[in-house]
Design a protein around this motif. Structure first.
Motif: not given
Length: 164
Positions: A5-13
């Motif tokens: 996950r990139k910092a500041g991005s929406e929850p993902c993975g």
């Protein structure tokens, strides 16, 4: 494949993964002998026993049944419907299996990424290769919800839901 996950991005993975095996079906897809346990060439002078052997019809039936079920399980587990899925990335083992599973799931062909016609069955590398190619082609964007499905020797099968 490493998903982060990139910092500041929406929850993902990886939202969930569902993996199964049934050793009673190991004869459907197998390598009869492995290097180290037998000579390099068999009695007939060939190395045929080192290649993957598959009981085609039975494997097709089991693959379609089990991949369909595990995909439905993965979607239900995440409270999702097939309409929520942006892209399906299947193991690129067999076009007929992919078509049958996505037809049973009623997922339109335009949501299914296939590259088996370019590379053939690249075994465990097929989904990572497909992810990379789909990303390069712009089919995967931030927030993309992907359903991935696999079947393999053993007999093994599974599905994962990933938010990019």
């Amino acid at each position: 494949v490493v998903v982060s996950r990139k910092a500041g991005s929406e929850p993902c993975g990886v939202l969930s993964s569902h993996i199964y095996s049934d050793g009673n079906l190991s004869n459907l897809i197998e390598v009869p002998k492995v290097i180290g346990r037998s000579q390099a060439c068999g009695e007939n002078g060939t190395q045929d026993h080192f290649f993957i052997k598959m009981a085609g019809g039975a494997t097709f039936k089991e693959a379609v049944k089990r991949m369909t079920a595990v995909c439905l399980e993965a979607l239900e587990y995440n409270g999702l419907s097939k309409e929520d899925v942006d892209l399906v990335i299947p193991h690129q083992a067999n076009k007929r299996i992919i078509d049958a599973v996505t037809e049973k799931l009623q997922i339109p062909a335009e949501k299914v990424f296939m590259n088996i016609h370019k590379y053939g069955n690249t075994s465990a590398a097929s989904i990572p290769i497909a992810i990379n190619e789909a990303k390069e082609l712009g089919r995967i964007q931030p927030g993309c919800l992907m359903l991935m499905m696999v079947v393999g020797s053993g007999l093994t099968w599974g599905a994962a839901v990933i938010r990019w």
